[in-house]
Design an enzyme around this catalytic site. Structure first.
Site, PDB file in Angstrom:
ATOM      1  N   ARG A  89     -78.079   8.233  44.143  1.00 42.87           N
ATOM      2  CA  ARG A  89     -79.211   8.353  43.205  1.00 42.87           C
ATOM      3  C   ARG A  89     -78.814   9.068  41.917  1.00 42.87           C
ATOM      4  NH1 ARG A  89     -84.066   9.264  47.540  1.00 42.87           N
ATOM      5  NH2 ARG A  89     -84.407   7.034  47.847  1.00 42.87           N
ATOM      6  N   LYS A 140     -93.476  -4.598  60.625  1.00 42.95           N
ATOM      7  CA  LYS A 140     -94.912  -4.837  60.761  1.00 42.95           C
ATOM      8  C   LYS A 140     -95.501  -5.735  59.686  1.00 42.95           C
ATOM      9  CE  LYS A 140     -96.096  -0.360  62.725  1.00 42.95           C
ATOM     10  NZ  LYS A 140     -96.668   0.931  62.314  1.00 42.95           N
ATOM     11  N   GLY A 178     -84.476   0.361  50.796  1.00 44.38           N
ATOM     12  CA  GLY A 178     -84.634   0.721  52.204  1.00 44.38           C
ATOM     13  C   GLY A 178     -83.731  -0.079  53.117  1.00 44.38           C
ATOM     14  N   GLY A 238     -90.576   2.256  48.533  1.00 42.59           N
ATOM     15  CA  GLY A 238     -92.040   2.165  48.387  1.00 42.59           C
ATOM     16  C   GLY A 238     -92.436   1.562  47.053  1.00 42.59           C
TER      17      GLY A 238
END
Ligand code: AMP
Length: 387
Positions: free
Chosen positions: A38, A196, A344, A367
């Site tokens: 990062r 999910k 992710g 996110g």
């Protein structure tokens, strides 16, 4: 509307407040940085601003200190690593506001202490925002990974600065995610996987409006298959999402591709005995897509111009259930199409297949990229000045 970029600003002798995402993973009680990815991601923006003669105030959060000082979440180790990468001193401030924050001269770098040591940061407090803004002449946001949060340093302080621009990393994220979701070269496909349906409903609904084909893998495929009346055995299924899955199946029609064969096992563990089936037997769970599905998905990937990928095709952390994900990663990398991969787990999968450098854009925000793919406007982007 396009947002102002750091390249549009006159930076000579200006004090620039650069919001970065230095939320790095730490070990040894916060002493050791285990990945400086990062920090490296914002180096081009930092170097550009310094070359233009700016004095730089860098600001980030790190972890979840919940509004209190916490030595294990200090950004001090980041200052050391950044100084090494830049080959110049980085002054570590003991706070992010107040008299202990030095003013950088042209070509100098100050790193503020963790913004989230103040509860006012996440509360997007007006007075705190004003105090952050008072320290600079212009504001630049390079923290794409935090752009889905409306905090003082990502939104609040922008009301109190004359100009707010996107950094080079933020610019790149907006350019590739924007192109893939708003104006893609066609045909355009999306590959969605992961655990999910409920985590990705908005992504599915938004991308369905954009793409020509939607390929589903991972555990979420079994909620769709059960909704279509197929046997799913012990596979992960969200029973409360069956109606939604059924309506998506009706709505999407031929656009939707679901797995036609599966790798099933009795136990959820690495190297568990497994077999390929087209009908999932009672007592077994599907942990990966099967070879026929891989072949069909590879063919779809090979004949497209744009690919958006988020989420693994199976339990890729556990061999041999990584095969579908690795095969797709290779197919995407070798497709010649513009490929945009969400952060992710999708990024981990691309890395474990060793093809990161063949992907057009791997997003740095998990996110934030999911919210972008859902068609939501990120508050940290919306707040930036229009061109
Ligand atoms: P997500 O964060 O939603 O992208 O989900 C990623 C997780 O989904 C990973 O930890 C995978 O192991 C898990 N996953 C993918 N496919 C399956 C599956 N068939 N059964 C159980 N978990 C799965």
């Amino acid at each position: 509307m396009a947002k102002l970029s750091i390249r549009d600003l006159a930076l000579q002798n200006k004090t620039v407040f650069l919001r970065v995402d230095f939320n790095v993973p730490l070990a040894n009680g916060g002493q050791q940085i285990t990945s400086d990815k990062r920090i490296r991601a914002s180096l081009p923006t930092i170097q550009y601003a310094l070359e233009q003669g700016a004095g730089l105030i860098l600001a980030s959060h790190l972890g979840r200190p919940k509004g209190k000082w916490n030595a294990e979440m200090s950004l001090a180790p980041v200052a050391v690593q950044l100084s090494k990468l830049l080959g110049k001193p980085v002054q570590m401030a003991s706070d992010c506001i107040g008299p202990d924050v030095p003013k950088p001269g042209a070509g100098e770098v100050v790193l503020l202490e963790n913004l989230r040591f103040h509860p006012e940061e996440e509360a997007n407090d007006t007075e705190f925002s004003k105090r952050l803004a008072a320290q600079c002449d212009v504001y630049v946001n390079d923290a794409f990974g935090t752009a889905h949060r409306a905090h003082a340093s990502t939104v609040g302080m922008i009301a109190f600065v004359p100009q707010a621009a996107a950094g080079l990393l933020m610019d790149k994220e907006l350019q590739w995610l924007g192109k893939a979701t708003r104006n893609p070269d066609r045909p355009c496909i999306a590959i969605l996987g992961g655990a999910k349906v409920s985590d990705k409903i908005e992504v599915i609904q938004n991308l369905a409006k954009v793409v020509d084909k939607l390929l589903i893998g991972g555990a979420m495929a079994y909620t769709f298959l059960k909704a279509r009346g197929e046997a799913t055995g012990k596979s992960l299924v969200e029973d409360d999402k069956l109606e939604l899955a059924a309506s998506l199946i009706r709505e999407l029609g031929d656009k939707l591709m679901l797995p036609t064969d599966h790798i099933v096992t009795e136990e959820f563990r690495a190297e568990a005995p497994n077999e390929t089936v087209t009908v999932i037997p009672d007592g077994k769970m599907a942990l990966d897509i099967g070879p026929a599905t891989i072949a069909a998905y590879e063919a779809a990937v090979a004949s497209t111009k744009t690919i958006i990928w988020n989420g693994p095709m199976g339990v890729f952390e556990m061999k041999p259930f990584d095969k579908g994900t690795v095969a797709l990663a290779l197919a995407v990398a070798n497709s010649g199409a513009v490929s945009v991969v969400g952060g992710g787990d999708s990024e981990k999968a691309i890395k474990s297949a060793g093809v990161s450098d063949k992907i057009t854009h791997v997003s740095t925000g998990g996110g934030a990229s999911l919210e972008f793919l859902s068609g939501l406007e990120l508050p940290g982007v919306a707040a930036l000045t229009e061109k």
